[in-house]
Write an enzyme that holds these catalytic residues in place. Structure first.
Site, PDB file in Angstrom:
ATOM      1  N   GLN A  94       0.896  -0.961  -0.108  1.00 40.04           N
ATOM      2  CA  GLN A  94       0.092   0.036  -0.220  1.00 40.04           C
ATOM      3  C   GLN A  94       0.803   1.197   0.010  1.00 40.04           C
ATOM      4  O   GLN A  94       1.960   1.299   0.768  1.00 40.04           O
ATOM      5  CB  GLN A  94      -0.848  -0.153   1.449  1.00 40.04           C
ATOM      6  CG  GLN A  94      -1.884   0.956   1.241  1.00 40.04           C
ATOM      7  CD  GLN A  94      -3.031   0.710   2.348  1.00 40.04           C
ATOM      8  OE1 GLN A  94      -3.038  -0.212   2.933  1.00 40.04           O
ATOM      9  NE2 GLN A  94      -3.757   1.658   2.687  1.00 40.04           N
TER      10      GLN A  94
ATOM     11  N   SER B 138       4.669  -6.366   2.723  1.00 36.85           N
ATOM     12  CA  SER B 138       3.148  -6.216   3.611  1.00 36.85           C
ATOM     13  C   SER B 138       2.025  -6.548   2.485  1.00 36.85           C
ATOM     14  O   SER B 138       1.942  -8.060   2.191  1.00 36.85           O
ATOM     15  CB  SER B 138       2.958  -4.876   3.804  1.00 36.85           C
ATOM     16  OG  SER B 138       1.961  -4.526   4.365  1.00 36.85           O
TER      17      SER B 138
ATOM     18  N   GLN C  71       1.218 -11.912   9.980  1.00 38.71           N
ATOM     19  CA  GLN C  71       1.884 -10.790   9.406  1.00 38.71           C
ATOM     20  C   GLN C  71       1.173  -9.395   9.837  1.00 38.71           C
ATOM     21  O   GLN C  71       1.751  -8.321  10.193  1.00 38.71           O
ATOM     22  CB  GLN C  71       1.703 -10.939   7.586  1.00 38.71           C
ATOM     23  CG  GLN C  71       2.486  -9.591   6.974  1.00 38.71           C
ATOM     24  CD  GLN C  71       1.705  -9.281   6.055  1.00 38.71           C
ATOM     25  OE1 GLN C  71       0.691  -8.632   6.092  1.00 38.71           O
ATOM     26  NE2 GLN C  71       2.285  -9.625   4.812  1.00 38.71           N
TER      27      GLN C  71
END
Length: 294
Positions: free
Chosen positions: A9, A88, A247
């Site tokens: 992101q 991520s 995560q």
């Protein structure tokens, strides 16, 4: 050896993916499939929306995922990695590109993740901050001295040597930034993000996403996937699922991912998706390897 890496992101921009949609039949088919799965035309926002529309939680993460995955799938036989990793959110893109997850299931999980993270963000005022110019262990030490129940600040994104992002409650982040600057940080800059990603404050999102991940079928990927939680390679579907669940509340060990990929033979990194952030990080981790876009 070739490695493909996938951004997270923050890499989004208006217009992303339009060339693919206009010029590649497979890309158009996959984008239209995504519109149906999501129940709204995400392509309209990606191609010609406003920055404000694109930064909506329900849009940003699926948009980056779609651009990244479709870019990889449209390469056909040219997509031949010896290993993959994603930063991520990008870990989901890497898993789909490597065949561990179907396109449809990957998109559904990314959308579920985005919405769960948004809910967690609304539960407590929280943010992240980029720290530049201090060793990781010094940042960890200062955060540990501030971190306590209800006053959370932890190391979140280990991006490259000399650049680490911390995550936590707004007050704790502000206190940490002051202490880190006093300790010699070149920059300690709060980021414009909606919450404390990759911190214990994401526990409600982790609980919600865990159920979705456990209900989804994973396969063995066609090459090792270096995962964020510890930077190590995985091919076992159950281990991959456990790491994906962990995560959300764990740090992104991106430096370790890249160092381990290089140690295992990677010398050519292709960033697959919007932006160039990962290329810059890889260059700062090891100047002797090639890092480029498609």
């Amino acid at each position: 050896m070739k490695a493909f890496v996938f951004p997270g992101q923050g890499a989004q921009f208006v217009g992303m993916g339009k060339d693919l949609y206009d010029n590649n039949a497979l890309a158009k088919e996959l984008f239209e499939k995504a519109n149906k799965i999501l129940g709204y035309r995400i392509t309209d926002i990606m191609f010609a929306g406003t920055d404000a529309e694109l930064t909506q939680t329900k849009v940003t993460q699926p948009a980056v995922f779609l651009h990244s995955v479709i870019s990889a799938l449209c390469l056909g036989e040219e997509f031949n990695p010896s290993m993959v990793a994603g930063h991520s959110l990008g870990e989901f893109s890497a898993l789909v590109a490597a065949g561990a997850l179907s396109f449809e299931d990957g998109l559904k999980l990314v959308y579920a993740r985005a919405m769960a993270m948004q809910k967690a963000c609304e539960m407590a005022p929280s943010t992240m901050a980029a720290i530049v110019g201090l060793p990781d262990d010094k940042i960890e030490e200062i955060c540990a001295g501030i971190n306590r129940e209800g006053h959370v600040v932890v190391a979140a994104n280990y991006n490259c040597p000399g650049q680490l992002v911390i995550s936590g409650n707004i007050e704790a982040i502000n206190e940490a930034c002051e202490q880190l600057k006093a300790a010699g940080a070149k920059r300690a800059l709060p980021l414009k993000v909606g919450g404390a990603f990759h911190s214990p404050l994401m526990q409600p999102a982790k609980d919600e996403l865990q159920a979705a991940i456990e209900a989804t079928s994973f396969s063995a990927p066609k090459c090792p996937v270096y995962q964020n939680v510890d930077g190590k390679p995985y091919t076992d579907p159950e281990a991959i699922k456990a790491n994906l669940i962990a995560q959300l509340t764990s740090g992104v060990r991106w430096t370790s991912c890249v160092q381990n990929m290089i140690a295992d033979g990677a010398d050519d990194f292709t960033e697959c998706g919007p932006g160039k952030a990962l290329q810059g990080m890889i260059g700062r981790i090891d100047k002797n390897v090639s890092a480029h876009g498609l």
